[in-house]
Enzyme design. Structure first.
Site, PDB file in Angstrom:
ATOM      1  N   HIS A 137       0.910  -1.172   0.020  1.00 32.39           N
ATOM      2  CA  HIS A 137      -0.161  -0.321   0.147  1.00 32.39           C
ATOM      3  C   HIS A 137       0.775   1.203   0.079  1.00 32.39           C
ATOM      4  O   HIS A 137       2.082   1.423   0.642  1.00 32.39           O
ATOM      5  CB  HIS A 137      -1.040  -0.036   1.138  1.00 32.39           C
ATOM      6  N   HIS A 138       0.409   2.144  -0.687  1.00 36.74           N
ATOM      7  CA  HIS A 138       1.065   3.612  -0.854  1.00 36.74           C
ATOM      8  C   HIS A 138       1.374   4.309   0.411  1.00 36.74           C
ATOM      9  O   HIS A 138       2.085   5.037   0.575  1.00 36.74           O
ATOM     10  CB  HIS A 138       0.559   4.324  -1.741  1.00 36.74           C
ATOM     11  N   SER A 139       0.297   3.947   1.342  1.00 37.12           N
ATOM     12  CA  SER A 139       0.409   4.776   2.831  1.00 37.12           C
ATOM     13  C   SER A 139       1.769   4.247   3.257  1.00 37.12           C
ATOM     14  O   SER A 139       2.220   4.693   4.424  1.00 37.12           O
ATOM     15  CB  SER A 139      -0.847   4.287   3.359  1.00 37.12           C
ATOM     16  N   VAL A 141       4.719   2.854   1.733  1.00 40.26           N
ATOM     17  CA  VAL A 141       6.064   2.938   0.858  1.00 40.26           C
ATOM     18  C   VAL A 141       5.748   3.845  -0.264  1.00 40.26           C
ATOM     19  O   VAL A 141       4.894   3.968  -0.904  1.00 40.26           O
ATOM     20  CB  VAL A 141       6.623   1.627   0.480  1.00 40.26           C
TER      21      VAL A 141
END
Length: 467
Positions: A137-139, A141
């Site tokens: 998840h972009h939260s 990395v």
């Protein structure tokens, strides 16, 4: 169980997520099966299944209440069989079959009942190769952090064996690959030191710099008055890349020798990233022209830049953004690269030279309108902040190995959201510049054409600039 509060910037990616717009980033790496170990892939999967220890962020579970936070799970609470997947491609196992599989894997939103990552080992590629596709998840990395995490599971030593899988290494494990060398677009930020007095003075100066930069940027957005070549948010023309999107994804790749791009950059007195943006601008100009959908005004790119302090790969994001013209209103590639070079210069000059919390505040305020649209679901119905996201991330400069299996190529697979149906991200590795094109299947038909046209634009630049 311990809790770690999410930064506001990181939380936004979770609240903006939907089934049509999963907010995850991925990395596709292709390796060569060692000649003396024909059962390498099966042996690797069996070896990895025995490793039931998990390091951050692979042991983090998202909890929305009472405040958005990560809960650190004990090892025995994580189901490795859910996260580690072993797949095989149908014959002939070409890049096409691999692209189809990765497109499908990247389309699916991850289940929040589990830690937000998946690791796919894919065998059956032609020429005795296999691939590793990891998504998170972009939260947790960003692109630079993801590459640095990947470096931790690889070695510069082809004789290294019994190497740990990514979930056992995490972002806090030892970096086995040495000094980071980068060709990416990075902005130097001051370190946050100097004691309490220095921090207070720096905080006041940083706040003034942030307010000043944001004020100038959004004044240009509202009035339309700005330096020639200066790109501003929400001044981009509407294009087919900026409508509502759907769940299915397309994924295409392209790669070139970094030396080719550097030769052009030197001849044009530009950066390697300027060359990359010029290739993209030319490719998008041709792609849209063929469909008779090329706007009269130039497309605008949102360009993430790394502001990570030091070389560590921490959980979360350490990026900010600037806006640049892509010169899609210019046919001549030499004139286009000159326009992009100037636009990038103006964009970087506008960024406040601050670090830490001040840069986080700047990024949050800059992207608040975009993220608000994503969270509220209104993206794609208004004028776009930009037409396309284009990013360039540093990778290892020399060859890397996983238990003696040489990594040959590495491609980023990025995220999309309503109003942004195309993402182009590059990663440098071992003398090659590898580009991943991620698009909405419905909004960007025949995505592969953009990859092909980028290569042809490279040839045009070489013909015009290189003796």
């Amino acid at each position: 169980m311990r809790r770690k509060l999410l930064a506001v910037n990181d939380s936004a990616w979770l609240f903006a997520e939907s089934h049509r717009t999963p907010m995850q980033v991925g990395m596709l790496a292709t390796f060569r099966v060692p000649e003396d170990r024909p059962t390498f892939v099966a042996d690797l999967v069996a070896q990895w299944r025995e490793v039931q220890e998990f390091a951050p962020p692979f042991n983090y579970l998202f909890k929305k209440t009472p405040v958005p936070s990560w809960v650190e799970l004990p090892h025995d609470a994580i189901d490795l069989d859910y996260h580690l997947r072993h797949s095989a491609l149908p014959a002939p196992g070409s890049q096409r079959e691999l692209g189809v599989l990765v497109s499908r894997l990247h389309s699916a939103k991850m289940d929040r009942r589990y830690p937000l990552w998946e690791c796919h080992v894919i065998e059956g590629l032609e020429e005795d190769r296999w691939s590793l596709y990891i998504k998170a998840h972009h939260s947790q990395v960003d692109g630079v952090g993801g590459i640095r995490l990947l470096r931790r599971i690889l070695s510069a030593d082809p004789a290294a064996r019994d190497m740990l899988p990514p979930w056992a290494v995490g972002t806090r494990g030892p970096d086995q690959s040495g000094i980071i060398r980068t060709t990416s677009e990075e902005v130097a930020v001051p370190s946050s030191g100097g004691g309490l007095a220095g921090a207070l003075v720096g905080g006041l100066r940083g706040g003034a710099a942030v307010v000043g930069s944001l004020g100038k940027t959004y004044a240009e957005t509202v009035t339309g008055r700005r330096d020639e070549g200066q790109a501003a948010p929400f001044r981009a023309p509407k294009s087919i890349f900026n409508g509502r999107i759907h769940t299915p994804r397309r994924f295409a790749t392209q790669h070139y020798s970094i030396d080719r791009l550097r030769t052009i950059a030197k001849a044009a007195d530009a950066s390697l990233n300027d060359v990359f943006l010029t290739l993209c601008g030319g490719a998008l100009r041709r792609y849209l022209s063929e469909q008779d959908k090329l706007p009269d005004k130039t497309l605008i790119a949102n360009v993430p830049v790394s502001v990570r302090e030091g070389t560590g790969a921490s959980v979360g994001n350490a990026i900010t953004f600037l806006y640049s013209t892509l010169g899609t209103d210019i046919d001549d590639p030499v004139e286009r690269i000159a326009a992009i070079r100037e636009s990038m210069r103006l964009g970087k000059a506008r960024l406040p030279r601050v670090s830490g919390a001040a840069m986080d505040t700047y990024t949050l305020a800059l992207m608040l309108p975009v993220m608000s649209e994503a969270i509220l679901g209104t993206g794609g119905r208004t004028r776009p902040a930009s037409n396309v996201v284009i990013s360039n991330v540093p990778g290892p400069a020399e060859a890397r190995y996983l238990d003696g299996s040489r990594m040959e190529e590495i491609y980023p697979v990025s995220l999309l959201f309503n109003g942004q149906a195309l993402n182009i991200t590059a990663v440098s590795y071992d003398g090659e510049f590898n580009i991943g094109f991620t698009g909405c299947r419905d909004s960007v038909p025949s995505l592969q054409k953009i990859a092909v046209y980028a290569g042809e634009e490279l040839e045009r630049l070489e013909a015009a600039l290189v003796p």
